[in-house]
Scaffold this active site. Structure first.
Site, PDB file in Angstrom:
ATOM      1  N   ASP A 137       0.830  -1.217   0.000  1.00  0.00           N
ATOM      2  CA  ASP A 137       0.000   0.000   0.000  1.00  0.00           C
ATOM      3  C   ASP A 137       0.859   1.260   0.000  1.00  0.00           C
ATOM      4  O   ASP A 137       0.776   2.094   0.908  1.00  0.00           O
ATOM      5  CB  ASP A 137      -0.939   0.015   1.206  1.00  0.00           C
ATOM      6  CG  ASP A 137      -1.929  -1.119   1.221  1.00  0.00           C
ATOM      7  OD1 ASP A 137      -2.318  -1.574   0.133  1.00  0.00           O
ATOM      8  OD2 ASP A 137      -2.309  -1.565   2.314  1.00  0.00           O
ATOM      9  N   GLU A 195     -11.379  -1.898  -2.636  1.00  0.00           N
ATOM     10  CA  GLU A 195     -10.790  -1.028  -1.612  1.00  0.00           C
ATOM     11  C   GLU A 195      -9.690  -0.161  -2.226  1.00  0.00           C
ATOM     12  O   GLU A 195      -9.478  -0.170  -3.441  1.00  0.00           O
ATOM     13  CB  GLU A 195     -10.201  -1.874  -0.481  1.00  0.00           C
ATOM     14  CG  GLU A 195      -9.159  -2.885  -0.929  1.00  0.00           C
ATOM     15  CD  GLU A 195      -8.803  -3.907   0.137  1.00  0.00           C
ATOM     16  OE1 GLU A 195      -9.461  -3.943   1.187  1.00  0.00           O
ATOM     17  OE2 GLU A 195      -7.839  -4.668  -0.085  1.00  0.00           O
TER      18      GLU A 195
END
Length: 321
Positions: free
Chosen positions: A34, A200
């Site tokens: 991420d 997401e």
């Protein structure tokens, strides 16, 4: 950057199965789950932030390295009193005015007990944690309050967030964006109604007349112990709208709230499960897509995930890697 250096970078982007390989990365290219990418305005130094280790920080003199580990951005953990406040996930770092804002998630895997926090810095290396922004979730919420990204649409600050359950939402923030705007309510902007609702990591980027909503779909993690069926791993999709808070559709016209999403990047060659993405407008390369991925020649463990960058072409109206 010298022309010869730029040519070397771009020559690494050789087309494979319709996609380009990631640009060359040197130094510490793992510890990249991420990622958030930003360039310091004062001297052009690049910084990368990632999930875990109380937000792992890396820096480099060029966008492709060599990357050096600097330590934890929030070494004492978050002020938010939830499980996971000494780990911290999915940072997003943006410059507003003369201050850098880092938005992060406090959660634990599989839990809906989550909150989004914020820290600030003037140099990208020393951070002050401010704790909760006012975006949180618990069992029964419409969303899981993780994966924040804040975007200025020209008139207001907008935070995108969410994961699984009813997926991705947006909410207006104060300016400066330390807390949710008074009276603001969250709005659903993307939802995969089928399967596990595995959507997401939303990130909005502007190009031309459109706001482009990038997001990740599929299984993100644990490939070394539980590899999904082919196509079930992470991939990056996009929808677009003339509004930053509603009306997102994919290339076929399907609403993002009705499962829409045009694939931007997916597994190809030695690249497996790309996701956790963002977009940065580099002064030399132009718009780039950054993300994490598994290099199948190295290994599938979460700790082995690599930092990936590709240039993006918006000339058709839709991003092409």
């Amino acid at each position: 950057m010298r022309v010869s250096t730029l040519t070397t970078l771009l020559s690494a982007a050789t087309a494979v199965h319709g996609y380009a390989n990631p640009l060359t990365c040197s130094g510490v290219c793992t510890n990249a789950h991420d990622p958030a990418l930003i360039r310091r305005s004062s001297d052009g130094k690049y910084y990368r932030f990632s999930t875990g280790g109380k937000i792992a920080m890396h820096s480099a003199t060029t966008i492709n390295g060599p990357w050096t580990y600097l330590g934890a951005a929030i070494p004492n953990g978050s002020k938010i009193d939830l499980t996971g406040n000494d780990d911290l996930w999915a940072p997003d770092v943006t410059l507003f005015g003369d201050t850098y804002y880092m938005f992060y998630s406090v959660s634990s895997f599989g839990s809906q007990s989550s909150a989004i926090g914020v820290a600030t810095s003037t140099d990208l290396e020393t951070w002050t944690d401010h704790g909760a922004t006012g975006v949180a979730s618990s069992s029964g919420s419409k969303y899981n309050a993780i994966d924040p990204a804040v975007y200025y649409d020209g008139s207001k600050m907008v935070m995108t967030f969410g994961s699984f359950w009813q997926d991705i939402f947006t909410v207006n923030m104060n300016n400066p964006p330390l807390t949710v705007a008074s009276g603001a309510s969250s709005t659903n902007i993307a939802y995969k109604s089928s399967g596990t609702h595995a959507q997401e990591g939303a990130y909005i980027a502007k190009n031309g007349d459109y706001h482009y909503l990038f997001f990740s779909v599929g299984q993100c993690c644990g490939y070394d112990s539980s590899k999904p069926a082919s196509g079930g791993e992470y991939k990056i999709q996009v929808c677009r709208s003339t509004s930053a808070t509603s009306g997102f559709v994919d290339k076929s016209g399907t609403a993002c709230t009705a499962g829409g999403g045009t694939t931007v990047l997916e597994s190809h060659g030695n690249v497996y499960g790309p996701g956790g993405q963002g977009v940065y407008y580099d002064p030399t390369l132009g718009p780039v897509l950054y993300y994490h991925y598994v290099d199948t020649t190295i290994g599938y463990a979460d700790g082995q995930k690599q930092f990936g960058i590709n240039t993006i072409d918006f000339s058709t109206g839709w991003p092409v890697v």
